[in-house]
Design a protein around this motif. Structure first.
Motif, PDB file in Angstrom:
ATOM      1  N   ASN A 338       0.831  -1.204   0.000  1.00  0.00           N
ATOM      2  CA  ASN A 338       0.000   0.000   0.000  1.00  0.00           C
ATOM      3  C   ASN A 338       0.865   1.254   0.000  1.00  0.00           C
ATOM      4  N   ALA A 339       2.187   1.071  -0.062  1.00  0.00           N
ATOM      5  CA  ALA A 339       3.104   2.204  -0.172  1.00  0.00           C
ATOM      6  C   ALA A 339       3.107   2.720  -1.606  1.00  0.00           C
ATOM      7  N   THR A 340       3.740   3.853  -1.833  1.00  0.00           N
ATOM      8  CA  THR A 340       3.841   4.366  -3.200  1.00  0.00           C
ATOM      9  C   THR A 340       4.704   3.427  -4.031  1.00  0.00           C
ATOM     10  N   PRO A 341       4.555   3.439  -5.353  1.00  0.00           N
ATOM     11  CA  PRO A 341       5.424   2.613  -6.195  1.00  0.00           C
ATOM     12  C   PRO A 341       6.906   2.895  -5.944  1.00  0.00           C
ATOM     13  N   TYR A 342       7.256   4.153  -5.710  1.00  0.00           N
ATOM     14  CA  TYR A 342       8.662   4.495  -5.458  1.00  0.00           C
ATOM     15  C   TYR A 342       9.166   3.798  -4.196  1.00  0.00           C
ATOM     16  N   VAL A 343       8.418   3.927  -3.101  1.00  0.00           N
ATOM     17  CA  VAL A 343       8.824   3.293  -1.847  1.00  0.00           C
ATOM     18  C   VAL A 343       8.872   1.776  -2.014  1.00  0.00           C
ATOM     19  N   ASP A 363      11.768   5.620 -11.599  1.00  0.00           N
ATOM     20  CA  ASP A 363      12.346   6.943 -11.311  1.00  0.00           C
ATOM     21  C   ASP A 363      11.663   8.065 -12.084  1.00  0.00           C
ATOM     22  N   GLN A 364      10.986   7.727 -13.171  1.00  0.00           N
ATOM     23  CA  GLN A 364      10.354   8.754 -14.005  1.00  0.00           C
ATOM     24  C   GLN A 364       8.937   9.104 -13.557  1.00  0.00           C
ATOM     25  N   ILE A 365       8.400   8.367 -12.596  1.00  0.00           N
ATOM     26  CA  ILE A 365       7.044   8.695 -12.121  1.00  0.00           C
ATOM     27  C   ILE A 365       7.066  10.053 -11.430  1.00  0.00           C
ATOM     28  N   ASP A 366       6.084  10.878 -11.761  1.00  0.00           N
ATOM     29  CA  ASP A 366       6.017  12.243 -11.229  1.00  0.00           C
ATOM     30  C   ASP A 366       5.278  12.252  -9.889  1.00  0.00           C
ATOM     31  N   TYR A 367       5.970  12.706  -8.857  1.00  0.00           N
ATOM     32  CA  TYR A 367       5.369  12.828  -7.522  1.00  0.00           C
ATOM     33  C   TYR A 367       5.351  14.281  -7.049  1.00  0.00           C
ATOM     34  N   THR A 368       5.449  15.217  -7.968  1.00  0.00           N
ATOM     35  CA  THR A 368       5.498  16.621  -7.586  1.00  0.00           C
ATOM     36  C   THR A 368       4.246  17.010  -6.808  1.00  0.00           C
ATOM     37  N   SER A 369       4.432  17.739  -5.726  1.00  0.00           N
ATOM     38  CA  SER A 369       3.300  18.166  -4.893  1.00  0.00           C
ATOM     39  C   SER A 369       3.369  19.674  -4.653  1.00  0.00           C
ATOM     40  N   PRO A 370       2.217  20.348  -4.691  1.00  0.00           N
ATOM     41  CA  PRO A 370       2.188  21.783  -4.394  1.00  0.00           C
ATOM     42  C   PRO A 370       1.699  22.097  -2.984  1.00  0.00           C
ATOM     43  N   VAL A 371       1.454  21.071  -2.173  1.00  0.00           N
ATOM     44  CA  VAL A 371       0.626  21.230  -0.964  1.00  0.00           C
ATOM     45  C   VAL A 371       1.458  21.425   0.293  1.00  0.00           C
ATOM     46  N   THR A 372       1.072  22.420   1.070  1.00  0.00           N
ATOM     47  CA  THR A 372       1.445  22.494   2.480  1.00  0.00           C
ATOM     48  C   THR A 372       0.147  22.525   3.281  1.00  0.00           C
ATOM     49  N   LYS A 373      -0.009  21.561   4.162  1.00  0.00           N
ATOM     50  CA  LYS A 373      -1.224  21.448   4.988  1.00  0.00           C
ATOM     51  C   LYS A 373      -0.929  22.054   6.356  1.00  0.00           C
ATOM     52  N   ASP A 503       7.484  17.125   4.771  1.00  0.00           N
ATOM     53  CA  ASP A 503       6.879  16.588   5.992  1.00  0.00           C
ATOM     54  C   ASP A 503       5.800  15.555   5.666  1.00  0.00           C
ATOM     55  N   LEU A 504       5.002  15.843   4.649  1.00  0.00           N
ATOM     56  CA  LEU A 504       3.982  14.882   4.217  1.00  0.00           C
ATOM     57  C   LEU A 504       4.639  13.587   3.752  1.00  0.00           C
ATOM     58  N   GLU A 505       5.807  13.698   3.135  1.00  0.00           N
ATOM     59  CA  GLU A 505       6.543  12.515   2.701  1.00  0.00           C
ATOM     60  C   GLU A 505       7.077  11.731   3.895  1.00  0.00           C
ATOM     61  N   ARG A 506       7.696  12.430   4.828  1.00  0.00           N
ATOM     62  CA  ARG A 506       8.352  11.767   5.962  1.00  0.00           C
ATOM     63  C   ARG A 506       7.349  11.119   6.914  1.00  0.00           C
ATOM     64  N   ILE A 507       6.267  11.821   7.202  1.00  0.00           N
ATOM     65  CA  ILE A 507       5.325  11.327   8.206  1.00  0.00           C
ATOM     66  C   ILE A 507       4.380  10.273   7.621  1.00  0.00           C
ATOM     67  N   PHE A 508       3.854  10.549   6.429  1.00  0.00           N
ATOM     68  CA  PHE A 508       2.809   9.693   5.872  1.00  0.00           C
ATOM     69  C   PHE A 508       3.295   8.795   4.743  1.00  0.00           C
ATOM     70  N   ASN A 514       3.145  14.059  -2.410  1.00  0.00           N
ATOM     71  CA  ASN A 514       1.992  14.020  -3.301  1.00  0.00           C
ATOM     72  C   ASN A 514       0.855  13.222  -2.686  1.00  0.00           C
ATOM     73  N   ILE A 515      -0.294  13.859  -2.500  1.00  0.00           N
ATOM     74  CA  ILE A 515      -1.407  13.231  -1.788  1.00  0.00           C
ATOM     75  C   ILE A 515      -2.057  12.114  -2.585  1.00  0.00           C
ATOM     76  N   PHE A 516      -1.777  12.042  -3.903  1.00  0.00           N
ATOM     77  CA  PHE A 516      -2.386  11.032  -4.756  1.00  0.00           C
ATOM     78  C   PHE A 516      -1.488   9.819  -4.986  1.00  0.00           C
ATOM     79  N   HIS A 517      -0.335   9.735  -4.303  1.00  0.00           N
ATOM     80  CA  HIS A 517       0.648   8.659  -4.569  1.00  0.00           C
ATOM     81  C   HIS A 517       1.185   8.755  -6.000  1.00  0.00           C
ATOM     82  N   GLY A 518       1.243   9.940  -6.537  1.00  0.00           N
ATOM     83  CA  GLY A 518       1.676  10.153  -7.909  1.00  0.00           C
ATOM     84  C   GLY A 518       0.709  11.079  -8.612  1.00  0.00           C
ATOM     85  N   SER A 519       1.245  11.966  -9.429  1.00  0.00           N
ATOM     86  CA  SER A 519       0.407  12.974 -10.081  1.00  0.00           C
ATOM     87  C   SER A 519      -0.709  12.333 -10.892  1.00  0.00           C
TER      88      SER A 519
END
Length: 579
Positions: A338-343, A363-373, A503-508, A514-519
């Motif tokens: 249930n982890a991201t494909p990268y992990v 390595d080419q999967i896009d995980y770019t995130s614009p979010v700060t919660k 922080d979203l990466e480290r904690i969750f 990226n909240i979608f596990h990939g763009s």
């Protein structure tokens, strides 16, 4: 990341109190039929359906709390937050029904209205600034839109019907794996005929769309502003609708593909209301807790604080279990991540077990995130200039998604461009929600929990790591803007929890934050999610599957990736006579 409690003027005391659904008291067995890495909602759904299908299953969650991004945590004493994910809509109805989630404690508060966009402007003749409020009452929506454009008010019902027709047509694709291209095009006639069944959801989708196929193609490929400009003239309406085209995505309303992101966010339903979003009682951890209880009722063993260090691979190149970071080995016939494909493939799979070509593709999967919660505890309700309420009493607009800095599209475009250039937005897009207005279990009497889902922020600030000063400075910027819409907000703050993309990466475990596990871009959807070779949930390693949001149909569609993956695993186990 900062989680702080305001105590004296100018001083922050760091503190954390975390709660959530914990594991059962069953001892961890040395062997299972299936092991699931990660106790997020998709992992829990997969576990429930596997166990129902006769597959003895265990869930291994690395944190002390279940839910992945859908968790409830008491960050400050008495204040309970949906710390990451914060709204419910895209939980598939059949999963809710089949797992009897309401029986297991799921309760949802419906929101009416749905959105509130206040203006930053001087009111005329003593009147408050204007605002745009939209909900389920079509006549009221037209009245609201008519304040800005009678033409737009007239067009709005037809637009909604058009959007609903397109979104409804997609539903067959959500509840099934993508087409088995290899099965349909290769192998024996018998195998091809069997694989041809996977074409049925596409055929159903096409039949539902009918003559709207060109419109569907346009909305999934076009910039959302191209679509909205065809329908509407008024900036507040276009900007409010455009937020659904960029929410959670490092894109702007003028970028191709943002139309699909809007469609993705309106295709859900809640309590049979199309496109509705609601609050879960007790926070989003309530969803995960209900799914976990359902899974445990079928016999799933659920464990927290079991941090998987590596997937075990046998001499034939097949997954045979996992090794925890404490050295414990647990064996199984199959492993679902249930982890991201990268992990999954870069961190958990042994080096050398996968081809260099495959790793290069990962390595080419896009995980770019614009979010700060930013999660905020306040001792009084925000009072908006555009819709003031007396005596700290909530108005209808306090229930819904409150869009700040969203009165025109140029503001969104400017915010995006700053982040693309490596800087947090000076005037960020802010989606504020105050779930404690409807759910009294979340905060002490007279107090509230506020969620600020903000964009746009980069993963690195001008090439450098985020510092504590950067987090605080960005939060200060956000609070300054909130203050302009709701004076007194800053003095009401009791504490704040700032979660930047790292922080979203480290904690969750959200790669890139990226909240979608990939763009959710067109090159990472359906047959290409997360890669063309991985779209059927199976990995190159026999016995290793993906079941998280990095798979079709993607992030936000709660339960579907886990459900589809579970059915795939059960089918494979039966075919190989391992059940």
């Amino acid at each position: 990341m900062a989680a702080a409690l305001w105590t004296d003027r100018g001083r922050w005391t760091l503190r954390r109190i975390l709660i959530g659904s914990r594991s059962n008291h069953t001892a961890l067995k040395p062997c299972y039929d299936a092991l699931i890495i990660g106790g997020g909602h998709n992992g829990l759904v997969a576990a429930a359906y596997l166990q129902k299908g006769g597959v003895k299953t265990a869930v291994l969650e690395r944190r002390h709390v279940l839910g992945g991004a859908a968790v409830s945590e008491e960050i400050f004493p008495g204040f309970h937050f949906s710390r990451c994910s914060y709204l419910l809509s895209l939980l598939r109805p059949h999963i809710c029904r089949e797992l009897e989630l309401k029986k297991h404690g799921l309760m949802v508060y419906m929101r009416e209205p749905h959105s509130f966009t206040p203006m930053l402007e001087e009111g005329m003749k003593g009147a408050p600034p204007r605002s745009l409020t939209l909900g389920s009452d079509l006549a009221k929506n037209q009245d609201e839109i008519g304040k800005f454009s009678p033409k737009d008010a007239k067009a709005y019902p037809e637009f909604l019907a058009h959007l609903e027709k397109l979104a409804t047509a997609i539903h067959p694709l959500l509840d099934s794996p993508p087409v088995d291209i290899r099965g349909v095009t290769a192998g024996s006639l018998r195998k091809r005929l069997a694989a041809a069944k996977t074409l049925m959801p596409v055929i159903k989708c096409g039949l539902k769309l009918g003559g709207n196929i060109p419109d569907f193609y346009e909305i999934i490929t076009a910039p959302i502003m191209k679509v909205l400009t065809q329908w509407f003239d008024s900036e507040p309406l276009r900007a409010t609708l455009a937020t659904d085209g960029v929410i959670g995505a490092m894109t702007s309303p003028s970028n191709p593909g943002s139309g699909y992101v809007l469609l993705h966010h309106v295709m859900g339903e809640l309590e049979k209301e199309k496109g509705a979003w609601g609050y879960v009682e007790g926070g989003m951890g309530g969803v995960s807790h209900a799914i976990a209880k359902a899974a445990q009722s079928y016999g799933v063993d659920v464990f927290t604080e079991k941090d998987v260090g590596q997937i075990l691979v046998d001499s034939d190149g097949a997954a045979k279990g996992v090794a925890l970071k404490d050295g414990t080995e647990i064996h199984s016939k199959v492993v679902l991540s249930n982890a991201t494909p990268y992990v999954t493939f870069k961190n958990l799979t042994p080096k050398g077990a996968l081809s260099e070509e495959f790793i290069k593709a990962i390595d080419q999967i896009d995980y770019t995130s614009p979010v700060t919660k930013i999660n905020v505890a306040v001792d009084k309700l925000p009072n908006f200039l555009a819709s003031p309420t007396p005596d700290d009493k909530p108005g209808p607009h306090h229930q819904c998604s409150i869009h700040l800095n969203c009165e025109n599209v140029d503001i969104l475009e400017a915010a995006y461009k700053e982040a693309k250039n490596g800087r947090p937005s000076a005037r960020p897009m802010v989606e504020m929600t105050i779930p404690s207005v409807l759910d009294p279990t979340l905060a002490p009497s007279g107090c509230h929990v506020v969620s600020l889902f903000t964009q746009f922020t980069p993963y690195h600030i001008e090439g450098k790591e985020w510092t504590e000063q950067d987090r605080e400075a960005f939060a200060d910027t956000v609070f300054d803007w909130v203050e302009q819409y709701a004076p007194g907000f800053k003095t009401s703050v009791v504490g704040r929890d700032i979660l930047s993309p790292p922080d979203l990466e480290r904690i969750f475990g959200l790669t890139g934050g990226n909240i979608f596990h990939g763009s959710m871009s067109l090159d990472q959807l359906y047959l290409a999610r997360p890669l063309p070779s991985l779209s059927d949930y199976r990995s190159p390693l026999k016995g290793l599957y993906l079941c998280g949001s990095g798979c079709h149909p993607g992030g936000g569609v709660m339960g579907s990736p886990g459900w589809n993956a579970a059915l795939t695993v059960i089918s494979d186990l039966k075919r190989h006579r391992k059940m």
